[in-house]
Design a protein around this motif. Sequence first.
Motif, PDB file in Angstrom:
ATOM      1  N   LEU A  35       0.825  -1.206   0.000  1.00  0.00           N
ATOM      2  CA  LEU A  35       0.000   0.000   0.000  1.00  0.00           C
ATOM      3  C   LEU A  35       0.863   1.261   0.000  1.00  0.00           C
ATOM      4  O   LEU A  35       0.515   2.270  -0.622  1.00  0.00           O
ATOM      5  N   THR A  36       1.994   1.207   0.690  1.00  0.00           N
ATOM      6  CA  THR A  36       2.930   2.336   0.647  1.00  0.00           C
ATOM      7  C   THR A  36       3.442   2.548  -0.773  1.00  0.00           C
ATOM      8  O   THR A  36       3.554   3.686  -1.252  1.00  0.00           O
ATOM      9  N   ALA A  37       3.749   1.449  -1.469  1.00  0.00           N
ATOM     10  CA  ALA A  37       4.217   1.548  -2.850  1.00  0.00           C
ATOM     11  C   ALA A  37       3.133   2.140  -3.751  1.00  0.00           C
ATOM     12  O   ALA A  37       3.426   2.952  -4.638  1.00  0.00           O
ATOM     13  N   ALA A 141       0.984 -15.327 -24.210  1.00  0.00           N
ATOM     14  CA  ALA A 141       1.636 -16.461 -23.557  1.00  0.00           C
ATOM     15  C   ALA A 141       1.876 -16.206 -22.073  1.00  0.00           C
ATOM     16  O   ALA A 141       2.113 -17.143 -21.313  1.00  0.00           O
ATOM     17  N   HIS A 142       1.822 -14.931 -21.661  1.00  0.00           N
ATOM     18  CA  HIS A 142       2.096 -14.585 -20.266  1.00  0.00           C
ATOM     19  C   HIS A 142       0.800 -14.516 -19.474  1.00  0.00           C
ATOM     20  O   HIS A 142      -0.246 -14.121 -19.991  1.00  0.00           O
ATOM     21  N   PRO A 143       0.850 -14.864 -18.171  1.00  0.00           N
ATOM     22  CA  PRO A 143      -0.361 -14.850 -17.352  1.00  0.00           C
ATOM     23  C   PRO A 143      -0.738 -13.451 -16.885  1.00  0.00           C
ATOM     24  O   PRO A 143       0.008 -12.484 -17.071  1.00  0.00           O
ATOM     25  N   ILE A 144      -1.895 -13.369 -16.274  1.00  0.00           N
ATOM     26  CA  ILE A 144      -2.340 -12.187 -15.543  1.00  0.00           C
ATOM     27  C   ILE A 144      -2.192 -12.494 -14.058  1.00  0.00           C
ATOM     28  O   ILE A 144      -2.573 -13.567 -13.595  1.00  0.00           O
ATOM     29  N   VAL A 145      -1.632 -11.553 -13.302  1.00  0.00           N
ATOM     30  CA  VAL A 145      -1.517 -11.694 -11.849  1.00  0.00           C
ATOM     31  C   VAL A 145      -2.309 -10.556 -11.227  1.00  0.00           C
ATOM     32  O   VAL A 145      -2.014  -9.382 -11.462  1.00  0.00           O
ATOM     33  N   SER A 146      -3.312 -10.892 -10.416  1.00  0.00           N
ATOM     34  CA  SER A 146      -4.229  -9.900  -9.854  1.00  0.00           C
ATOM     35  C   SER A 146      -4.199  -9.975  -8.330  1.00  0.00           C
ATOM     36  O   SER A 146      -4.569 -11.002  -7.738  1.00  0.00           O
ATOM     37  N   VAL A 147      -3.776  -8.881  -7.693  1.00  0.00           N
ATOM     38  CA  VAL A 147      -3.592  -8.822  -6.241  1.00  0.00           C
ATOM     39  C   VAL A 147      -4.703  -7.975  -5.615  1.00  0.00           C
ATOM     40  O   VAL A 147      -4.960  -6.858  -6.064  1.00  0.00           O
ATOM     41  N   SER A 148      -5.343  -8.487  -4.571  1.00  0.00           N
ATOM     42  CA  SER A 148      -6.395  -7.761  -3.857  1.00  0.00           C
ATOM     43  C   SER A 148      -5.877  -7.245  -2.518  1.00  0.00           C
ATOM     44  O   SER A 148      -5.285  -8.004  -1.746  1.00  0.00           O
ATOM     45  N   LEU A 149      -6.131  -5.958  -2.249  1.00  0.00           N
ATOM     46  CA  LEU A 149      -5.756  -5.335  -0.984  1.00  0.00           C
ATOM     47  C   LEU A 149      -6.922  -4.505  -0.469  1.00  0.00           C
ATOM     48  O   LEU A 149      -7.653  -3.902  -1.253  1.00  0.00           O
ATOM     49  N   GLY A 150      -7.070  -4.450   0.837  1.00  0.00           N
ATOM     50  CA  GLY A 150      -8.122  -3.613   1.416  1.00  0.00           C
ATOM     51  C   GLY A 150      -9.450  -4.333   1.540  1.00  0.00           C
ATOM     52  O   GLY A 150      -9.497  -5.506   1.925  1.00  0.00           O
ATOM     53  N   PRO A 199      -8.383  -1.810   8.086  1.00  0.00           N
ATOM     54  CA  PRO A 199      -7.405  -1.179   8.985  1.00  0.00           C
ATOM     55  C   PRO A 199      -6.190  -0.588   8.271  1.00  0.00           C
ATOM     56  O   PRO A 199      -5.553   0.334   8.798  1.00  0.00           O
ATOM     57  N   LEU A 200      -5.854  -1.077   7.080  1.00  0.00           N
ATOM     58  CA  LEU A 200      -4.717  -0.545   6.343  1.00  0.00           C
ATOM     59  C   LEU A 200      -5.131   0.331   5.159  1.00  0.00           C
ATOM     60  O   LEU A 200      -4.495   1.346   4.881  1.00  0.00           O
TER      61      LEU A 200
END
Length: 214
Positions: A35-37, A141-150, A199-200
């Motif tokens: 989250l800082t990034a 050919a490359h995947p998707i990477v999906s990150v969830s925050l909050g 909280p973040l």
Amino acid sequence: MLDLFGDPSPGSPRLLAEGAWLLPGFATGPGRALLTAIGTVAGHTPFRQMETPGGGRMSVAMTSCGHLGWLTDRSGYRYGVVDPVTGQPWPTMPLILAELAARAAGAAGYPGFQPDSCLINRYAPGTRMGLHQDRDEADMAHPIVSVSLGLPAIFLFGGRTRTGPVQRVPLHHGDIVVWGGPSRRFYHGVAPVAAGEHPLAGPFRYNLTFRRAG
């Protein structure tokens, strides 16, 4: 050197479809640093609600980092090396983001993934993302990477057609979904995000979507 990632996957991976995996809690450890990034990126390239080719406004606020940023306006959907709002190149992708994406892809069976684009979506309560395909990338050919925050959300994961069956996958802070290969062009989206306070992350859900776009 401090390992910000800690245990790479505190939950058991779940197969969503051929080539698609849910990695529960994979990013929970470095959540605060991630989250800082995001805040650093947004300080250079502010979140904005982009215009769609049809002239509407997306409900989700977006920004990007990496060599290429994803764009939409009346000219269509595409990637570009310059942020049209600032007139400057997109910020360099923070190392912690690139490393997380590579580790998650490897854990899902896609070793050697090196993303050159990270689209950051900020969901306020009530915002959503309709079913769509990620198909603007040069090499599928490359995947998707999906990150969830909050805040939590319901991830809608369909199939090869917009009208096919859709899985409703609950996502929580730190969860990652990776899809590629046979499921690379599967339709996906996000149901309206419910109000809450994390909280973040406060009253928002953040989604980091990593791609190899160029």
